[in-house]
Design a protein around this motif. Structure first.
Motif, short mmCIF file in Angstrom:
data_model
loop_
_atom_site.label_atom_id
_atom_site.label_comp_id
_atom_site.label_asym_id
_atom_site.label_seq_id
_atom_site.Cartn_x
_atom_site.Cartn_y
_atom_site.Cartn_z
N UNK A 34 0.79 -1.15 -0.16
CA UNK A 34 -0.05 -0.09 0.02
C UNK A 34 0.76 1.34 0.18
N UNK A 35 1.89 1.20 0.76
CA UNK A 35 2.84 2.50 0.86
C UNK A 35 3.92 2.64 -0.26
N UNK A 81 5.75 -6.57 -10.42
CA UNK A 81 5.54 -5.43 -9.64
C UNK A 81 4.10 -5.64 -8.73
N UNK A 82 4.19 -5.07 -7.58
CA UNK A 82 2.69 -5.79 -6.75
C UNK A 82 2.28 -4.46 -6.58
N UNK A 83 0.89 -4.54 -6.67
CA UNK A 83 -0.07 -3.37 -6.36
C UNK A 83 -1.28 -3.95 -5.59
N UNK A 89 -7.35 -2.79 -0.64
CA UNK A 89 -7.36 -1.60 0.18
C UNK A 89 -8.47 -1.80 1.19
N UNK A 90 -9.68 -2.22 0.61
CA UNK A 90 -10.88 -2.31 1.82
C UNK A 90 -10.54 -3.17 2.73
N UNK A 91 -9.65 -4.55 2.45
CA UNK A 91 -9.48 -5.33 3.70
C UNK A 91 -8.43 -4.70 4.67
#
Length: 123
Positions: A34-35, A81-83, A89-91
C-alpha cells in the motif's frame, strides 16, 4: 521465553481481526505494498526482512485472495510489480482498527518503555 511471547502476540493478532483472515506477515505485506505500490517482490522482501523464497508464496496467496495484483514491472520485465486491488485496500482499511487495538493490548502488557526498547533499531 521470547518464542512464547511471540506466539502469544501472534495469537492475539490473529484473534483481533479473525474475520479478516490476516496473519502478521500478510498484514505487513499489504501495508508495504500500500505504501509502495509497484515495488517488486524482491524489494518487498527486503523491506520486510524476508527471503525471496518466502515472499513468492505470500504474494501468490494474496493474489489468489484477490488482494493484490502481480504483473511484470514496466521498469524491469524480469521482476513483478505488486499493487493492492480495491479488495486489498478495503481489507487493509478494515484491519487498522483491530490491529491498533491489538497494538494497544500488547503495549499495556509490556509497558510503553519496553515497547520502545523492542522497536528501537539495533545498536
Amino acid at each position: 521465553a521470547l518464542r512464547r511471547a511471540q506466539l502469544a502476540v501472534f495469537a492475539d493478532f490473529v484473534a483481533a481481526p479473525a474475520d479478516l483472515e490476516l496473519r502478521p506477515v500478510t498484514f505487513s505485506v499489504l501495508v508495504v505494498i500500500a505504501e509502495n505500490g509497484g515495488l517488486s517482490q524482491v524489494a518487498a522482501g527486503e523491506v520486510l526482512g524476508r527471503r525471496r523464497a518466502n515472499v513468492v508464496p505470500l504474494a501468490s496467496e494474496l493474489v489468489s485472495r484477490g488482494l493484490i495484483t502481480r504483473a511484470p514491472s514496466a521498469a524491469d520485465r524480469r521482476s513483478n510489480a505488486l499493487r493492492l486491488t480495491a479488495a486489498g485496500r478495503r481489507l487493509l482499511e478494515g484491519a487498522w482498527v483491530p490491529v491498533l487495538a491489538h497494538e494497544e493490548r500488547i503495549t499495556r502488557r509490556v509497558g510503553r518503555g519496553a515497547r520502545a526498547r523492542l522497536l528501537a533499531p539495533p545498536r
